[in-house]
Design an enzyme around this catalytic site. Sequence first.
Site, PDB file in Angstrom:
ATOM      1  N   ASN A   9       1.093  -1.116  -0.707  1.00  0.00           N
ATOM      2  CA  ASN A   9      -0.422  -0.084   0.090  1.00  0.00           C
ATOM      3  C   ASN A   9       1.493   1.324  -0.464  1.00  0.00           C
ATOM      4  O   ASN A   9       1.452   1.077   1.222  1.00  0.00           O
ATOM      5  CB  ASN A   9      -0.418   0.433   1.536  1.00  0.00           C
ATOM      6  CG  ASN A   9      -1.561   1.553   1.378  1.00  0.00           C
ATOM      7  OD1 ASN A   9      -1.634   1.985   0.090  1.00  0.00           O
ATOM      8  ND2 ASN A   9      -1.906   1.635   2.799  1.00  0.00           N
ATOM      9  N   LYS A  11       0.243   4.052  -0.074  1.00  0.00           N
ATOM     10  CA  LYS A  11      -0.123   5.656   0.582  1.00  0.00           C
ATOM     11  C   LYS A  11       0.102   7.090  -0.483  1.00  0.00           C
ATOM     12  O   LYS A  11      -0.250   6.242  -1.706  1.00  0.00           O
ATOM     13  CB  LYS A  11       0.201   5.493   2.034  1.00  0.00           C
ATOM     14  CG  LYS A  11      -0.320   4.472   2.642  1.00  0.00           C
ATOM     15  CD  LYS A  11       0.126   4.248   4.003  1.00  0.00           C
ATOM     16  CE  LYS A  11       0.423   2.917   4.779  1.00  0.00           C
ATOM     17  NZ  LYS A  11      -0.294   3.275   6.266  1.00  0.00           N
ATOM     18  N   HIS A  95      -9.793   0.665   5.360  1.00  0.00           N
ATOM     19  CA  HIS A  95      -8.510   1.128   6.077  1.00  0.00           C
ATOM     20  C   HIS A  95      -8.555   1.534   6.736  1.00  0.00           C
ATOM     21  O   HIS A  95      -9.107   2.956   6.588  1.00  0.00           O
ATOM     22  CB  HIS A  95      -7.024   1.853   4.384  1.00  0.00           C
ATOM     23  CG  HIS A  95      -6.067   2.216   5.586  1.00  0.00           C
ATOM     24  ND1 HIS A  95      -4.841   2.760   6.222  1.00  0.00           N
ATOM     25  CD2 HIS A  95      -4.830   0.935   4.845  1.00  0.00           C
ATOM     26  CE1 HIS A  95      -4.507   2.400   6.264  1.00  0.00           C
ATOM     27  NE2 HIS A  95      -3.621   1.698   5.757  1.00  0.00           N
ATOM     28  N   GLU A  97      -7.071   5.369   7.917  1.00  0.00           N
ATOM     29  CA  GLU A  97      -6.501   6.522   7.829  1.00  0.00           C
ATOM     30  C   GLU A  97      -7.603   7.388   7.226  1.00  0.00           C
ATOM     31  O   GLU A  97      -8.050   7.735   7.354  1.00  0.00           O
ATOM     32  CB  GLU A  97      -5.438   6.392   6.761  1.00  0.00           C
ATOM     33  CG  GLU A  97      -4.062   5.768   7.421  1.00  0.00           C
ATOM     34  CD  GLU A  97      -2.947   5.440   6.761  1.00  0.00           C
ATOM     35  OE1 GLU A  97      -2.828   5.639   5.119  1.00  0.00           O
ATOM     36  OE2 GLU A  97      -2.065   5.266   7.553  1.00  0.00           O
ATOM     37  N   GLU A 167      -5.045  -5.437  10.352  1.00  0.00           N
ATOM     38  CA  GLU A 167      -4.069  -4.050  10.749  1.00  0.00           C
ATOM     39  C   GLU A 167      -4.305  -3.251  12.506  1.00  0.00           C
ATOM     40  O   GLU A 167      -5.026  -2.432  12.006  1.00  0.00           O
ATOM     41  CB  GLU A 167      -3.872  -2.681   9.882  1.00  0.00           C
ATOM     42  CG  GLU A 167      -4.068  -3.557   7.886  1.00  0.00           C
ATOM     43  CD  GLU A 167      -3.479  -2.166   7.689  1.00  0.00           C
ATOM     44  OE1 GLU A 167      -2.476  -2.379   6.579  1.00  0.00           O
ATOM     45  OE2 GLU A 167      -4.008  -1.475   6.812  1.00  0.00           O
ATOM     46  N   GLY A 173       2.629   2.443  10.875  1.00  0.00           N
ATOM     47  CA  GLY A 173       3.584   3.188  10.623  1.00  0.00           C
ATOM     48  C   GLY A 173       4.571   4.145  11.658  1.00  0.00           C
ATOM     49  O   GLY A 173       4.909   5.411  12.159  1.00  0.00           O
ATOM     50  N   SER A 212       3.695  -1.443  10.289  1.00  0.00           N
ATOM     51  CA  SER A 212       4.813  -1.819  11.282  1.00  0.00           C
ATOM     52  C   SER A 212       5.886  -3.193   9.810  1.00  0.00           C
ATOM     53  O   SER A 212       6.782  -3.979  10.699  1.00  0.00           O
ATOM     54  CB  SER A 212       5.570  -1.794  12.455  1.00  0.00           C
ATOM     55  OG  SER A 212       4.516  -0.299  12.024  1.00  0.00           O
TER      56      SER A 212
HETATM   57  P1  13P Z   1       3.326   0.581   7.754  1.00  0.00           P
HETATM   58  O1  13P Z   1       3.653  -0.782   7.090  1.00  0.00           O
HETATM   59  O2  13P Z   1       3.708   1.700   7.012  1.00  0.00           O
HETATM   60  O3  13P Z   1       3.079   0.595   8.776  1.00  0.00           O
HETATM   61  O4  13P Z   1       1.646   0.762   7.162  1.00  0.00           O
HETATM   62  C1  13P Z   1       0.509  -0.397   6.977  1.00  0.00           C
HETATM   63  C2  13P Z   1      -1.019  -0.215   6.489  1.00  0.00           C
HETATM   64  O5  13P Z   1      -1.155   0.688   6.666  1.00  0.00           O
HETATM   65  C3  13P Z   1      -1.104  -0.828   5.743  1.00  0.00           C
HETATM   66  O6  13P Z   1      -2.009  -0.517   4.724  1.00  0.00           O
END
Ligand code: 13P
Length: 252
Positions: A9, A11, A95, A97, A167, A173, A212
């Site tokens: 992903n 982002k 997601h 976010e 997740e 992150g 992560s």
């Molecule tokens: P990170 O791997 O940067 O922690 O992000 C995970 C994520 O949100 C994947 O959709």
Amino acid sequence: MRRPLVAGNWKMHGSRAENAELIDGLLQNLPAQTVAEIAVCPPYVYLWEVGRLLKSSPVALGAQSVCAEQVGAFTGEVSASMLRDVGCTYVIVGHSERRTLYHEDDALVARKFLAAQSQSLVPILCVGETLEERERGQTKTVVTRQLTAVLDVAGVAAFANAVIAYEPVWAIGTGKTATPEQAQEVHAHIRAEVAKHDAKIAGELRILYGGSVKAANAREIFAMPDVDGGLIGGASLKADEFLKICEAAQVQ
Ligand code: 13P
């Protein structure tokens, strides 16, 4: 047997030049045979071009979100048929976010899931608890609520063509990864919830872990019996790191 999936992903990262370099790095070093299925999810504007770069490679294309509506006056939105048209196979829905920053609730996520499937896209449905919810002992309740919202609307049969990503919000992150045991506990719970409706579909359902994941911790997480690969954020932006994560995924 469930074939693992490792999806990147991206982002809101990348540029045409950076994407070309990343895809080149992936395709140049892709092992002749990967156990895991691999996908990348670039921002909307780059889907077409990245799809061209991936052409005749085994790496699949996915989007990071989709509009719940099919067509019409929805300024700024992108429909499932458009994603299908530019070559997407997968689309991430729900997601954290999107849920947190753009106020997408369970009902909207369910509608996005349906919109994706209406165009034969495979939704990757994200679920997961915040740190506060975990500390209050609500992890399973929250994940069940997020899952049930979609199960109730789409029906269990829809999960034959879907992927779930667990997740934990506190692991996204932050550099804090769930331990393999913490991931396994929630993954087993998700599978059991789906199995209440249909054991066969639950047994075949791919449940990814995200939060992560790096080359250094992927193998131990992916080794858990109910973890079928990963949804990778930051570490999917570096070809060598992402490939190492893909190699860490084995068939259970
Ligand atoms: P990170 O791997 O940067 O922690 O992000 C995970 C994520 O949100 C994947 O959709």
